[in-house]
Write a protein that holds these residues in place. Structure first.
Motif, PDB file in Angstrom:
ATOM      1  N   ASP A  47       0.823  -1.212   0.000  1.00  0.00           N
ATOM      2  CA  ASP A  47       0.000   0.000   0.000  1.00  0.00           C
ATOM      3  C   ASP A  47       0.861   1.269   0.000  1.00  0.00           C
ATOM      4  OD1 ASP A  47       1.031  -0.395   2.502  1.00  0.00           O
ATOM      5  OD2 ASP A  47      -0.862  -0.147   3.585  1.00  0.00           O
ATOM      6  N   GLU A  48       2.105   1.155  -0.447  1.00  0.00           N
ATOM      7  CA  GLU A  48       2.975   2.336  -0.505  1.00  0.00           C
ATOM      8  C   GLU A  48       3.274   2.710  -1.962  1.00  0.00           C
ATOM      9  OE1 GLU A  48       5.688   2.661   3.348  1.00  0.00           O
ATOM     10  OE2 GLU A  48       6.169   0.861   2.212  1.00  0.00           O
ATOM     11  N   ASP A  49       3.374   3.995  -2.212  1.00  0.00           N
ATOM     12  CA  ASP A  49       3.811   4.489  -3.516  1.00  0.00           C
ATOM     13  C   ASP A  49       4.609   5.772  -3.295  1.00  0.00           C
ATOM     14  OD1 ASP A  49       1.975   6.597  -3.176  1.00  0.00           O
ATOM     15  OD2 ASP A  49       0.439   5.654  -4.408  1.00  0.00           O
ATOM     16  N   ALA A  50       4.968   6.441  -4.394  1.00  0.00           N
ATOM     17  CA  ALA A  50       5.827   7.630  -4.260  1.00  0.00           C
ATOM     18  C   ALA A  50       5.149   8.727  -3.425  1.00  0.00           C
ATOM     19  CB  ALA A  50       6.191   8.161  -5.644  1.00  0.00           C
ATOM     20  N   ALA A  51       3.824   8.801  -3.476  1.00  0.00           N
ATOM     21  CA  ALA A  51       3.112   9.827  -2.701  1.00  0.00           C
ATOM     22  C   ALA A  51       3.152   9.521  -1.202  1.00  0.00           C
ATOM     23  CB  ALA A  51       1.669   9.937  -3.169  1.00  0.00           C
ATOM     24  N   THR A  52       2.943   8.256  -0.833  1.00  0.00           N
ATOM     25  CA  THR A  52       2.937   7.917   0.601  1.00  0.00           C
ATOM     26  C   THR A  52       4.341   8.058   1.192  1.00  0.00           C
ATOM     27  OG1 THR A  52       3.307   5.523   0.337  1.00  0.00           O
ATOM     28  CG2 THR A  52       1.034   6.278   0.222  1.00  0.00           C
ATOM     29  N   LEU A  53       5.359   7.680   0.415  1.00  0.00           N
ATOM     30  CA  LEU A  53       6.743   7.844   0.887  1.00  0.00           C
ATOM     31  C   LEU A  53       7.047   9.328   1.100  1.00  0.00           C
ATOM     32  CD1 LEU A  53       6.998   4.852   0.108  1.00  0.00           C
ATOM     33  CD2 LEU A  53       9.030   5.413  -1.203  1.00  0.00           C
ATOM     34  N   LEU A  75       5.704  23.802  -2.460  1.00  0.00           N
ATOM     35  CA  LEU A  75       5.958  22.382  -2.223  1.00  0.00           C
ATOM     36  C   LEU A  75       6.158  21.713  -3.583  1.00  0.00           C
ATOM     37  CD1 LEU A  75       4.191  20.178   0.415  1.00  0.00           C
ATOM     38  CD2 LEU A  75       4.993  19.239  -1.729  1.00  0.00           C
ATOM     39  N   LEU A  76       7.366  21.202  -3.792  1.00  0.00           N
ATOM     40  CA  LEU A  76       7.724  20.608  -5.078  1.00  0.00           C
ATOM     41  C   LEU A  76       8.114  19.150  -4.860  1.00  0.00           C
ATOM     42  CD1 LEU A  76       9.931  23.606  -6.217  1.00  0.00           C
ATOM     43  CD2 LEU A  76       7.642  23.078  -7.052  1.00  0.00           C
ATOM     44  N   VAL A  77       7.504  18.257  -5.632  1.00  0.00           N
ATOM     45  CA  VAL A  77       7.778  16.832  -5.470  1.00  0.00           C
ATOM     46  C   VAL A  77       8.440  16.288  -6.730  1.00  0.00           C
ATOM     47  CG1 VAL A  77       6.820  14.560  -4.978  1.00  0.00           C
ATOM     48  CG2 VAL A  77       5.787  16.580  -3.939  1.00  0.00           C
ATOM     49  N   GLY A  78       9.661  15.847  -6.597  1.00  0.00           N
ATOM     50  CA  GLY A  78      10.401  15.263  -7.713  1.00  0.00           C
ATOM     51  C   GLY A  78      10.329  13.753  -7.662  1.00  0.00           C
ATOM     52  N   SER A  79       9.956  13.141  -8.786  1.00  0.00           N
ATOM     53  CA  SER A  79       9.843  11.683  -8.833  1.00  0.00           C
ATOM     54  C   SER A  79       9.751  11.233 -10.277  1.00  0.00           C
ATOM     55  CB  SER A  79       8.583  11.232  -8.075  1.00  0.00           C
ATOM     56  OG  SER A  79       8.471   9.824  -8.113  1.00  0.00           O
ATOM     57  N   GLU A  80      10.131   9.983 -10.520  1.00  0.00           N
ATOM     58  CA  GLU A  80       9.835   9.432 -11.845  1.00  0.00           C
ATOM     59  C   GLU A  80       8.803   8.316 -11.699  1.00  0.00           C
ATOM     60  OE1 GLU A  80      13.687   7.722 -13.228  1.00  0.00           O
ATOM     61  OE2 GLU A  80      12.546   5.887 -12.941  1.00  0.00           O
ATOM     62  N   SER A  81       8.215   8.221 -10.494  1.00  0.00           N
ATOM     63  CA  SER A  81       7.153   7.228 -10.289  1.00  0.00           C
ATOM     64  C   SER A  81       5.942   7.883  -9.628  1.00  0.00           C
ATOM     65  CB  SER A  81       7.680   6.050  -9.464  1.00  0.00           C
ATOM     66  OG  SER A  81       8.367   6.497  -8.301  1.00  0.00           O
ATOM     67  N   HIS A  82       5.607   9.098 -10.062  1.00  0.00           N
ATOM     68  CA  HIS A  82       4.397   9.751  -9.563  1.00  0.00           C
ATOM     69  C   HIS A  82       3.210   8.798  -9.767  1.00  0.00           C
ATOM     70  CE1 HIS A  82       6.104  13.702  -8.813  1.00  0.00           C
ATOM     71  NE2 HIS A  82       6.697  13.677  -9.987  1.00  0.00           N
TER      72      HIS A  82
END
Lengths: 348, 133
Positions: A47-53, A75-82
């Motif tokens: 139940d975890e993904d880039a947002a929960t982390l 608030l800036l969120v950098g990810s390649e798995s949004h």
């Protein structure tokens, strides 16, 4: 002064060892473990993904910073798995930490360096006086095609940094930053593709080493410093070997990289990788010590930072978990459970 | 059946960060949030309160036959958590097995994915709890 007011990390509980992955694909586990310099990598919960982390890291950074959430102006969120292709992760994180609605927010993507890009943008906004505090997050549950070399290293983790300008609040001052970027096709993932593709050996010299070294040298020139002026050096760490090789090529003492090199125990956390390494250094660094950080994102580019720890760090330490706290309680998965966690079976 | 978008949207503050309510007349805390205090009725005055997310296990069980959407997570521990503010909430306990849990175990709120509507549908996030070790 522009500096770090607080930071937080998060790494999921689950781990898999390269030997276990190698067992399934008929490879030599020990050779891969030694070749990549990877003891184990982190795996997200089901139940975890880039947002929960990102939310967990953000909450930890808020606990250290000790500021009201509504004071965060960006608030800036950098990810390649949004989690979404279209719909921001940043608004999910902002709502979860109680920031906003008067907030600039956006998602960033630049392979493994989107987290440090966010830090630079927050520095600009804070420096220009447009906001008091900005939060930059690097978070990823990175993907690796089953059987591909990336599967041995693609981990999961996040780090959040709150950038501010009050001297009495900053645990570290960011003395300088610079970047180096070129159009280099070393690694990519097309829209709708589940797994990234990469250029194999091409990801090394023309991509990782060229950009990491050029950006680091640019920082040395800009700040009129050399590697000797820094107590710790953190390079992006796609595996356990590349950062040490980059240091060797630059004539840098490998010992300066040891504390910030965490990929061997959590895997490559992509957008989180270099800044989780930085967090591990900050977890024990002393006032006056200097840290050099250079990230790398495929495609390709690097951001470098010169950072000096302040004495404020002592009063803020212990208000949020250290990286080491996330390395104690872990549970190993076999490849079958790993496939379930990463939902790699189509029928799941 | 998918939840309506409006209901999902309306419940984001309570689900993401345990935003509850308090009656400033009787000091009673409520979760899920209430618009009217059931004790004070029209004399009550309700305001939002941000719960800390800290609490302890009041009771728990293990779910072996999960509802639709939770099949991959089974078996999982499901608990009634008594928050420090006195309110009891039901939620999943993550990253643990039944033998790790005791009545009275200290827990803290964590942020997790709760459900997803379909491959192209909405993702639902919210609070679960983790043991404080």
């Amino acid at each position: 002064m522009i500096g770090i007011v607080g930071y937080g990390v998060y790494v999921p509980k689950y781990r898999i060892k390269p030997e276990e992955i190698a067992r399934v694909w008929g490879e030599e586990g020990e050779r891969i473990r030694k070749g990549l310099g990877i003891e184990e990598k982190s795996v997200p919960g089901i139940d975890e993904d880039a947002a929960t982390l990102a939310v967990e890291a953000a909450r930890n950074s808020m606990a250290m910073a000790g500021i009201l959430p509504e004071k965060i102006g960006a608030l800036l969120v950098g990810s390649e798995s949004h989690p979404y292709a279209v719909k921001p992760t940043a608004t999910i994180v902002a709502e979860a930490v109680g920031a906003g609605p008067n907030i600039m927010s956006a998602d960033l993507e630049f392979a493994c360096k989107a987290g440090t890009s966010g830090m630079q943008y927050c520095m600009g906004l804070v420096g220009a006086g447009m906001i008091s505090y900005g939060m930059a997050i690097g978070t990823d549950t990175s993907q690796g095609r089953p059987g591909d070399a990336l599967e041995y290293t693609a981990g999961a983790g996040a780090a959040a940094y709150i950038i501010g300008r009050e001297k009495t609040e900053c645990i570290a001052e960011i003395l300088a930053t610079c970047s180096y970027a070129t159009d280099t096709p070393d690694f990519w993932r097309r829209q709708h593709a589940e797994f990234p593709s990469h250029g194999g050996r091409f990801t090394g010299i023309p991509a990782y080493f060229k950009h990491v070294i050029a950006s680091t040298q640019l920082l040395f020139e800009k700040t009129n410093t050399t590697a000797k002026d820094y107590d710790y050096i953190v390079f992006h760490q796609p595996n356990g070997k590349f950062p040490l090789e980059a240091a060797k090529k630059m004539g840098i003492d490998e010992g300066k990289l040891k504390l910030g090199l965490v990929t061997p125990v959590i895997g490559n956390t992509y957008s989180g990788a270099s800044i989780i390494g930085l967090a591990n250094v900050l977890d024990s660094a002393k006032a006056g010590e200097k840290i050099l950080v250079t990230s790398f994102g495929s495609g390709a580019g690097s951001d470098s930072f010169a950072i000096e720890v302040t004495d404020v760090i002592e009063s803020k330490r212990g208000k949020s978990p250290k990286l080491a706290d996330y390395l104690v309680h872990k549970e190993y998965l076999d490849y079958g459970l790993y496939v379930k966690h990463r939902k790699k079976l189509k029928s799941l | 059946m998918e939840e309506s978008l409006a209901i999902t949207w309306r419940r984001i503050p309570e689900r993401y960060r345990l935003l509850g309510t308090r009656c400033i007349t009787c000091n009673g805390n409520y979760f899920p949030p209430r618009k009217i205090c059931p004790k004070c009725r029209r004399k009550g005055k309700i305001e939002n309160v941000q719960f800390t997310g800290k609490g302890k296990i009041y009771s728990f069980t293990t779910i072996f036959a999960p509802p639709s959407g939770f099949e991959l997570e089974a078996p999982y521990v499901f608990a009634i958590v008594e928050l420090d503010e006195g309110v009891r909430v039901t939620a999943q306990l993550v990253d643990c097995r039944e033998e790790d849990v005791k009545i009275g175990s200290i827990v803290r709120m964590v942020f997790r994915r709760i459900a997803e509507d379909s491959d192209e549908g909405l993702l639902h996030y919210g609070f679960k709890f983790a043991l404080v070790r």
